[in-house]
Each structure stands twice: as C-alpha cells, then as structure tokens.
Motif scaffolding. Structure first.
Motif, PDB file in Angstrom:
ATOM      1  N   CYS A 240      63.334  77.026  21.179  1.00 44.26           N
ATOM      2  CA  CYS A 240      62.675  78.150  20.511  1.00 44.26           C
ATOM      3  C   CYS A 240      63.003  79.417  21.288  1.00 44.26           C
ATOM      4  O   CYS A 240      62.728  79.512  22.483  1.00 44.26           O
TER       5      CYS A 240
ATOM      6  N   ARG B  63      62.135  83.170  21.736  1.00 49.72           N
ATOM      7  CA  ARG B  63      61.023  84.075  21.426  1.00 49.72           C
ATOM      8  C   ARG B  63      61.390  85.495  21.845  1.00 49.72           C
ATOM      9  O   ARG B  63      61.660  85.757  23.014  1.00 49.72           O
TER      10      ARG B  63
ATOM     11  N   ALA C  30      59.886  84.366  16.605  1.00 51.72           N
ATOM     12  CA  ALA C  30      60.306  83.075  17.172  1.00 51.72           C
ATOM     13  C   ALA C  30      61.387  82.473  16.271  1.00 51.72           C
ATOM     14  O   ALA C  30      61.203  82.364  15.064  1.00 51.72           O
TER      15      ALA C  30
ATOM     16  N   ARG D  64      63.469  79.045  15.878  1.00 54.49           N
ATOM     17  CA  ARG D  64      63.542  77.641  16.295  1.00 54.49           C
ATOM     18  C   ARG D  64      64.864  77.065  15.805  1.00 54.49           C
ATOM     19  O   ARG D  64      65.238  77.273  14.660  1.00 54.49           O
TER      20      ARG D  64
ATOM     21  N   VAL E 298      59.189  71.258  20.530  1.00 56.13           N
ATOM     22  CA  VAL E 298      60.143  72.131  21.218  1.00 56.13           C
ATOM     23  C   VAL E 298      60.384  71.600  22.633  1.00 56.13           C
ATOM     24  O   VAL E 298      59.441  71.394  23.393  1.00 56.13           O
TER      25      VAL E 298
ATOM     26  N   SER F 133      61.815  76.532  25.612  1.00 56.09           N
ATOM     27  CA  SER F 133      61.467  77.855  25.081  1.00 56.09           C
ATOM     28  C   SER F 133      62.141  78.918  25.938  1.00 56.09           C
ATOM     29  O   SER F 133      62.095  78.850  27.162  1.00 56.09           O
TER      30      SER F 133
ATOM     31  N   HIS G  17      61.976  82.905  26.488  1.00 56.66           N
ATOM     32  CA  HIS G  17      61.172  84.102  26.229  1.00 56.66           C
ATOM     33  C   HIS G  17      62.000  85.318  26.659  1.00 56.66           C
ATOM     34  O   HIS G  17      62.253  85.511  27.849  1.00 56.66           O
TER      35      HIS G  17
END
Length: 194
Positions: free
Chosen positions: A33, A35, A40, A42, A60, A63, A65
């Motif tokens: 994912c 972000r 977001a 995916r 997930v 992630s 970020h």
C-alpha cells in the motif's frame, strides 16, 4: 483514479527493467500500500514481477508512507533523497525488495521518445531539456545567492556569513573568559574561608 495512472506507469518502468521484475517475482501475491497523505494505492505483485490493483480487503504486507514534501524530489529525479523521507513498514524482505526497486528504477525518456520521434530527434530533445533544466538550476542558485546578498548587505535583514562567524568567535571567547573568571572567584572564596 490514481491507481489508473500509477499502476500502468509503474508497469511500464518495470517492463523495461528485467532485474526489477526478477527481484519482485519472489514476492508474487504479496500486497503493498502506497500512502500519499490521505490517498492510498493498493497493489499486488504478479507472478511476472509486475503490479496489479489489489482488493481493498486483501491483507497488506508492506506500507510505504510518502510525505507530501518528498513528491517534488521524486518529480525532479532525486530518488535517493526522496526515498530517504519515505517510511516503510511491514514484511522486511518484501520492504527491502520494493524499496530497492523503487530507489533504482529509472525512466528512459529518450528510449520512449525515440519510438515516437526517432532516435536523433529524441536524443536532441532530451539533450535540450537537460540543458534547460541545468540552466534553470544554475539560475535559481545564482538568484538565491543574489537575494541572500541583497537581504544581508543592502537591507540588513540577514546577517552576513562572515559577521555570524565573527559573532560566534566572540561569543566563544566571552564564554571562555566567564569560565576563567568563575574559577578565579571560586579560588578566592576558598582562600577567604580558610
């Protein structure tokens, strides 16, 4: 909406990078994912080492970020600096593979343009764009220097670098003198008590 732009673009880059696809193939079926503030995206790694949209309920594994202030660095091609601002969480092996691919994946603009314009035109266009970008960077650097000089010398709004250095030296000398004076006072007090 962003999925429709991001995933095909990423697959285009991966299509030209067999090393990246082979690195991602080991993580086929795993979901990541990306972000970007409130947005977001995916995606799942396919058996071919490409990416596809992932279901919203798929677990997930990793992630990424990305802070908004890193986006301009990505756009300017400063991938290493931009990736340093990205916070990656989750499966360590998958995160390492994905981070490595994203740090090192590059778009060969000239190759893509040559398919449309031909080799010579693409080479000249990319060379002209690179020269223009270098000129803009150089001009921005000179303008920043001129602005700093104007604000410090003409307007007195900024402290010139040399003046700041001299002030720092004077502050250090004063601090040392105060420390010596405090020690003298302590010795005098001890002599008076005896």
């Amino acid at each position: 909406m962003m999925d429709a732009l991001f995933l095909p673009a990423l697959n285009h880059l991966l299509g030209a990078a067999p090393w990246a696809r082979s690195r991602l193939q080991a993580h086929a079926g795993e979901v990541a994912c990306l972000r970007l503030e409130a947005l977001a995206i995916r995606f799942v790694i396919t058996a071919e080492g490409l990416v596809a949209g992932a279901a919203d309920d798929a677990p997930v594994a990793v992630s990424l970020h990305v802070p908004a202030n890193a986006l301009p660095r990505f756009a300017m091609g400063q991938f290493d600096g931009a990736m340093g601002a990205v916070r990656i969480e989750g499966n360590a092996e998958f995160a390492d593979a994905l981070g490595f691919v994203l740090r090192n994946l590059r778009w060969d603009v000239e190759e893509d343009l040559s398919r449309v314009l031909g080799d010579v035109a693409a080479h000249r266009l990319v060379g002209t764009a690179q020269a223009a970008a270098a000129t803009l960077r150089d001009g921005a650097g000179r303008m920043g220097g001129s602005l700093a000089e104007y604000l410090s010398e003409e307007q007195g709004m900024l402290v010139p670098a040399r003046a700041a250095e001299l002030l720092g030296e004077e502050v250090r000398a004063l601090r040392d003198a105060i420390a010596r004076a405090e020690k003298r006072i302590e010795r005098l007090e001890r002599n008076l008590v005896r």
